[in-house]
Design an enzyme around this catalytic site. Sequence first.
Site, mmCIF file in Angstrom:
data_model
loop_
_atom_site.group_PDB
_atom_site.id
_atom_site.type_symbol
_atom_site.label_atom_id
_atom_site.label_comp_id
_atom_site.label_asym_id
_atom_site.label_seq_id
_atom_site.Cartn_x
_atom_site.Cartn_y
_atom_site.Cartn_z
ATOM 1 C CG ASP A 72 3.681 17.890 14.888
ATOM 2 O OD1 ASP A 72 3.409 16.948 14.290
ATOM 3 O OD2 ASP A 72 2.785 18.881 14.879
ATOM 4 C CD GLU A 134 -2.059 16.010 15.500
ATOM 5 O OE1 GLU A 134 -3.341 15.748 15.658
ATOM 6 O OE2 GLU A 134 -1.204 16.240 16.151
HETATM 7 ZN ZN ZN Z 1 -1.026 13.245 18.312
#
Ligand code: ZN
Length: 381
Positions: A72, A134
């Site tokens: 992401d 994340e």
């Molecule tokens: Zn990163």
Amino acid sequence: VTTTLEILDGLIAFPSVSTASNMALIGFVSEFLAQRGIESRLIPNEAGDKASLIATIGPSVEGGVLLSGHTDVVPIEGQVWTSNPFRLTARGDRLFGRGAADMKGFLAATLNAAGRAAARTLRKPLHLAFSYDEEIGCVGVRPMLEILSRSLPKPRLCIVGEPTLMKVAIGHKGKIAAKAECLGVEGHSALAPKALNALHLATDFIQLLRRRQAEIAAAGARDDAYDIPYTTLHAGRMSGGVALNIVPAQAEILFEIRHMPGDETLIDTLRRDASAIAEGYRDVFSGAAVDITIINAYPGLETDRATEALAFMERLIDAGRPTKVAFGTEAGLFQSALGVPTVVCGPGAMEQGHRPDEFIAAVELDRCDRMLDVLLDELAG
Ligand SMILES: [Zn+2]
């Protein structure tokens, strides 16, 4: 022959912002691997619109190396870009695109290396572990780690490829994001002393955060490898109240702790502090409360300088002395879930991450390719 640049070009084209699905990108990755004879396994979320991916190249034995990255990227809203953020654009030595540095550059180099690995005989395996979400608190990596901790023959080393300009980072602080919900008693503003203003509770709590911060700065654990060499406390948002003529019954503070190893327990201290604040009002206002809830947390990374894994890293890349980084990563989660020495090392600079006109220098991709070449030689033994 596919180049890392070509793969990066493909990855950047997927707008895999944390708010959106990453399935198209994951499909691209698993197809890329399948074309090279590499089987991958997807670990989807409950809604089925996101997945992480794991794969192993080589024998299913211990002593391999795991390469990890998140798929992401952060949003582009409110940012002014010179070129389309979702189209890799070269200007001079710089390659621009959302995620070029953080961290699709490393993913591209890793996929390229996986392809090369599949074409040779490895004695020890190369493992890939690509996560999602994340950027919004290391969410997607957790179910993946649960599976890896049960099924993966223990590797000798994990490399989390967040951008460090290919330096080897062996530490970062942990983070606890939390909210303090303050409950007062509503009333008419003309009779304010008869009510309990929740904003007062909130400001009491902020005072307390600042006092704790001063104590830590003066006498807390220190590590001069960090820019700010101690645990930090920060309030990022305060809200409360409805109208000027109403004493507010509710207020909320979002705050975070960026902690050194061992300072995780600070949240318990703050919890006690918060109930003491509320307690101070309770003889008059029995409903007074300051309740703390953890929104999200990840552990810090602290890799033993003496570990054999660092000597191994030295064989892969001449990166100078190991460093510590200011930003958080999934590395602490890998280390604690798998019990494997973990470092952060990847191409590009985090200074470029999350910004408009994010870029990675082409030479950084080359350096990462070279490191992974040496890694493959090591794994081939
Ligand atoms: Zn990163």
